[in-house]
Design a protein around this motif. Sequence first.
Motif, PDB file in Angstrom:
ATOM      1  N   ARG A 173       0.807  -1.216   0.000  1.00  0.00           N
ATOM      2  CA  ARG A 173       0.000   0.000   0.000  1.00  0.00           C
ATOM      3  C   ARG A 173       0.844   1.271   0.000  1.00  0.00           C
ATOM      4  NH1 ARG A 173      -3.541  -3.125   3.351  1.00  0.00           N
ATOM      5  NH2 ARG A 173      -2.548  -2.325   5.258  1.00  0.00           N
ATOM      6  N   LYS A 174       2.110   1.163   0.337  1.00  0.00           N
ATOM      7  CA  LYS A 174       2.992   2.332   0.301  1.00  0.00           C
ATOM      8  C   LYS A 174       3.286   2.777  -1.123  1.00  0.00           C
ATOM      9  CE  LYS A 174       5.632   1.618   4.612  1.00  0.00           C
ATOM     10  NZ  LYS A 174       5.542   2.966   5.159  1.00  0.00           N
ATOM     11  N   TYR A 175       3.054   1.896  -2.097  1.00  0.00           N
ATOM     12  CA  TYR A 175       3.454   2.179  -3.469  1.00  0.00           C
ATOM     13  C   TYR A 175       2.221   2.298  -4.360  1.00  0.00           C
ATOM     14  CZ  TYR A 175       7.856   0.557  -1.542  1.00  0.00           C
ATOM     15  OH  TYR A 175       8.973   0.387  -0.758  1.00  0.00           O
ATOM     16  N   PRO A 176       1.878   3.522  -4.811  1.00  0.00           N
ATOM     17  CA  PRO A 176       0.738   3.685  -5.724  1.00  0.00           C
ATOM     18  C   PRO A 176       0.903   2.880  -7.017  1.00  0.00           C
ATOM     19  CG  PRO A 176       1.423   5.800  -4.823  1.00  0.00           C
ATOM     20  CD  PRO A 176       2.469   4.805  -4.434  1.00  0.00           C
ATOM     21  N   ASP A 177       2.138   2.767  -7.500  1.00  0.00           N
ATOM     22  CA  ASP A 177       2.417   1.998  -8.720  1.00  0.00           C
ATOM     23  C   ASP A 177       2.767   0.556  -8.340  1.00  0.00           C
ATOM     24  OD1 ASP A 177       2.209   4.451 -10.247  1.00  0.00           O
ATOM     25  OD2 ASP A 177       4.195   4.951  -9.455  1.00  0.00           O
ATOM     26  N   THR A 178       1.814  -0.113  -7.703  1.00  0.00           N
ATOM     27  CA  THR A 178       2.096  -1.427  -7.126  1.00  0.00           C
ATOM     28  C   THR A 178       2.596  -2.433  -8.142  1.00  0.00           C
ATOM     29  OG1 THR A 178       0.341  -1.011  -5.517  1.00  0.00           O
ATOM     30  CG2 THR A 178       1.131  -3.268  -5.714  1.00  0.00           C
ATOM     31  N   LEU A 237       2.895   8.469   1.802  1.00  0.00           N
ATOM     32  CA  LEU A 237       3.122   8.673   3.232  1.00  0.00           C
ATOM     33  C   LEU A 237       1.861   9.253   3.861  1.00  0.00           C
ATOM     34  CD1 LEU A 237       6.702  10.246   3.189  1.00  0.00           C
ATOM     35  CD2 LEU A 237       6.062   7.857   3.495  1.00  0.00           C
ATOM     36  N   PRO A 238       1.456   8.745   5.017  1.00  0.00           N
ATOM     37  CA  PRO A 238       0.209   9.218   5.645  1.00  0.00           C
ATOM     38  C   PRO A 238       0.189  10.719   5.894  1.00  0.00           C
ATOM     39  CG  PRO A 238       1.010   7.221   6.716  1.00  0.00           C
ATOM     40  CD  PRO A 238       2.086   7.669   5.786  1.00  0.00           C
ATOM     41  N   ASP A 239       1.356  11.303   6.195  1.00  0.00           N
ATOM     42  CA  ASP A 239       1.387  12.712   6.565  1.00  0.00           C
ATOM     43  C   ASP A 239       1.913  13.622   5.464  1.00  0.00           C
ATOM     44  OD1 ASP A 239       3.849  11.614   6.656  1.00  0.00           O
ATOM     45  OD2 ASP A 239       4.291  12.097   8.737  1.00  0.00           O
ATOM     46  N   ALA A 240       2.194  13.066   4.293  1.00  0.00           N
ATOM     47  CA  ALA A 240       2.754  13.890   3.221  1.00  0.00           C
ATOM     48  C   ALA A 240       2.162  13.584   1.855  1.00  0.00           C
ATOM     49  CB  ALA A 240       4.270  13.716   3.181  1.00  0.00           C
ATOM     50  N   GLY A 241       1.225  12.649   1.775  1.00  0.00           N
ATOM     51  CA  GLY A 241       0.671  12.276   0.481  1.00  0.00           C
ATOM     52  C   GLY A 241       1.660  11.438  -0.316  1.00  0.00           C
ATOM     53  N   VAL A 242       1.526  11.492  -1.637  1.00  0.00           N
ATOM     54  CA  VAL A 242       2.410  10.730  -2.519  1.00  0.00           C
ATOM     55  C   VAL A 242       3.674  11.544  -2.789  1.00  0.00           C
ATOM     56  CG1 VAL A 242       2.678   9.675  -4.794  1.00  0.00           C
ATOM     57  CG2 VAL A 242       0.496   9.497  -3.584  1.00  0.00           C
ATOM     58  N   VAL A 243       4.818  10.946  -2.468  1.00  0.00           N
ATOM     59  CA  VAL A 243       6.113  11.612  -2.608  1.00  0.00           C
ATOM     60  C   VAL A 243       6.912  10.898  -3.706  1.00  0.00           C
ATOM     61  CG1 VAL A 243       8.221  12.303  -1.421  1.00  0.00           C
ATOM     62  CG2 VAL A 243       6.056  12.184  -0.168  1.00  0.00           C
ATOM     63  N   VAL A 244       7.560  11.689  -4.553  1.00  0.00           N
ATOM     64  CA  VAL A 244       8.352  11.134  -5.650  1.00  0.00           C
ATOM     65  C   VAL A 244       9.826  11.150  -5.275  1.00  0.00           C
ATOM     66  CG1 VAL A 244       8.986  11.352  -8.077  1.00  0.00           C
ATOM     67  CG2 VAL A 244       6.661  11.937  -7.332  1.00  0.00           C
ATOM     68  N   PHE A 245      10.483  10.008  -5.435  1.00  0.00           N
ATOM     69  CA  PHE A 245      11.908   9.890  -5.174  1.00  0.00           C
ATOM     70  C   PHE A 245      12.626   9.380  -6.422  1.00  0.00           C
ATOM     71  CE2 PHE A 245      10.388   9.594  -0.771  1.00  0.00           C
ATOM     72  CZ  PHE A 245      11.307  10.406  -0.109  1.00  0.00           C
ATOM     73  N   ASP A 246      13.875   9.749  -6.562  1.00  0.00           N
ATOM     74  CA  ASP A 246      14.773   9.143  -7.531  1.00  0.00           C
ATOM     75  C   ASP A 246      15.437   7.974  -6.817  1.00  0.00           C
ATOM     76  OD1 ASP A 246      15.518   9.262 -10.123  1.00  0.00           O
ATOM     77  OD2 ASP A 246      16.868  10.959  -9.947  1.00  0.00           O
ATOM     78  N   ARG A 247      15.154   6.753  -7.247  1.00  0.00           N
ATOM     79  CA  ARG A 247      15.730   5.564  -6.616  1.00  0.00           C
ATOM     80  C   ARG A 247      16.988   5.165  -7.376  1.00  0.00           C
ATOM     81  NH1 ARG A 247      15.002  -0.064  -7.495  1.00  0.00           N
ATOM     82  NH2 ARG A 247      15.164  -1.357  -5.620  1.00  0.00           N
ATOM     83  N   GLU A 278      13.277  16.758   4.941  1.00  0.00           N
ATOM     84  CA  GLU A 278      12.107  17.297   5.630  1.00  0.00           C
ATOM     85  C   GLU A 278      10.982  16.279   5.674  1.00  0.00           C
ATOM     86  OE1 GLU A 278      10.991  20.972   3.878  1.00  0.00           O
ATOM     87  OE2 GLU A 278      13.028  21.798   3.922  1.00  0.00           O
ATOM     88  N   LEU A 279      10.799  15.559   4.575  1.00  0.00           N
ATOM     89  CA  LEU A 279       9.741  14.541   4.521  1.00  0.00           C
ATOM     90  C   LEU A 279      10.004  13.418   5.521  1.00  0.00           C
ATOM     91  CD1 LEU A 279       9.270  14.335   0.671  1.00  0.00           C
ATOM     92  CD2 LEU A 279       7.536  15.085   2.307  1.00  0.00           C
ATOM     93  N   VAL A 280      11.226  12.952   5.528  1.00  0.00           N
ATOM     94  CA  VAL A 280      11.567  11.846   6.417  1.00  0.00           C
ATOM     95  C   VAL A 280      11.480  12.278   7.869  1.00  0.00           C
ATOM     96  CG1 VAL A 280      13.394  10.274   7.114  1.00  0.00           C
ATOM     97  CG2 VAL A 280      12.963  10.682   4.702  1.00  0.00           C
ATOM     98  N   ASP A 281      11.983  13.499   8.191  1.00  0.00           N
ATOM     99  CA  ASP A 281      11.932  13.990   9.560  1.00  0.00           C
ATOM    100  C   ASP A 281      10.487  14.118  10.040  1.00  0.00           C
ATOM    101  OD1 ASP A 281      14.628  14.061   9.655  1.00  0.00           O
ATOM    102  OD2 ASP A 281      14.830  16.241   9.405  1.00  0.00           O
ATOM    103  N   ALA A 282       9.627  14.653   9.160  1.00  0.00           N
ATOM    104  CA  ALA A 282       8.223  14.812   9.523  1.00  0.00           C
ATOM    105  C   ALA A 282       7.558  13.462   9.723  1.00  0.00           C
ATOM    106  CB  ALA A 282       7.490  15.603   8.434  1.00  0.00           C
ATOM    107  N   HIS A 283       7.885  12.498   8.854  1.00  0.00           N
ATOM    108  CA  HIS A 283       7.310  11.171   8.978  1.00  0.00           C
ATOM    109  C   HIS A 283       7.783  10.490  10.249  1.00  0.00           C
ATOM    110  CE1 HIS A 283       5.275   7.623   7.555  1.00  0.00           C
ATOM    111  NE2 HIS A 283       6.374   6.906   7.622  1.00  0.00           N
ATOM    112  N   ALA A 284       9.075  10.684  10.583  1.00  0.00           N
ATOM    113  CA  ALA A 284       9.625  10.072  11.792  1.00  0.00           C
ATOM    114  C   ALA A 284       8.978  10.647  13.040  1.00  0.00           C
ATOM    115  CB  ALA A 284      11.144  10.270  11.828  1.00  0.00           C
ATOM    116  N   ARG A 285       8.720  11.962  13.022  1.00  0.00           N
ATOM    117  CA  ARG A 285       8.080  12.582  14.192  1.00  0.00           C
ATOM    118  C   ARG A 285       6.663  12.060  14.415  1.00  0.00           C
ATOM    119  NH1 ARG A 285      10.625  17.242  12.070  1.00  0.00           N
ATOM    120  NH2 ARG A 285       8.699  17.863  11.052  1.00  0.00           N
TER     121      ARG A 285
END
Length: 287
Positions: A173-178, A237-247, A278-285
């Motif tokens: 469920r973490k991945y919209p493009d499952t 992410l529950p607190d940030a919506g869908v976040v795009v990363f370069d993997r 910022e995204l990771v810090d907010a998610h961790a908090r």
Amino acid sequence: MQATSSPPVSGLLRRAKLRHFLRTRRAQIAPEEVGLVHVERRRTPGLRREEVAALAGVGVSWYTWLEQGRDINVSEGIVNAVSNALRLPDHERAYFYRLTGHNPAPRPERRDRGGDQARMRALVEGWSFNPTYITDRYGGVQLASASAHALFGITPRDHNCLVKFFTDPATRRKYPDTDQVGRGLVAQFRAQSARFPEDPEFGRIAEWLGERSPRFAELWDCHEVDDPSQNVRRIALPDAGVVVFDRVVMRVPELPECLMVLYLSPPGAPRSAAPARELVDAHARGH
């Protein structure tokens, strides 16, 4: 040319993969794609063995032996010819080379390296706070940064990326493009297995997962191969919506069996997108 006898167990495993790979690639090519027109109705999809042999310029019997997994010597020229006949992209061509006991042919030098430079700059600047983890040859996490733990719930020594994805609904469920993510993980696992053709653990993991995940079994049977160095990954992410990363996936020279996976904010991302830290810090908090 005659087949030899009494092949070692590692050779049997490698040729079994080769046999299945060639059959699945042949089945995916329509005759019309290579200029073949047939009036009669075909019982099975794709090219026939004799058609692949003709396109590659090799004998039908010899190609049949190759696809049957016979213990025959295969030159690099033949590997290249069959690769061209089957229209294999670079990553599948490299996989085919390894299955026949050859090192992959070097890829052509690219002139435009602007994208690579931007990704490397982002890697250097963001190394300390971007989610990062190192996996063993099977996808088992050996080391993980605190941000990777906060974002993915990764616990080193107790987390296999492939197994977790296909056995844990919460992870998927973490991945919209499952489906895209699942295909990529299976294809990368295939590519890894060709680097260690004598290792039966890949087969055991695949069998175990196939019994528990029908979708994994279906994708494994497709025999798709990929060994990406970079792709885009969307994460919910529950607190940030869908976040795009370069993997970014890199091999570690000091640990040749391992892969290092980093999640970076894509180069050229809009200013409205929060940096990875910022995204990771907010998610961790929020945990």
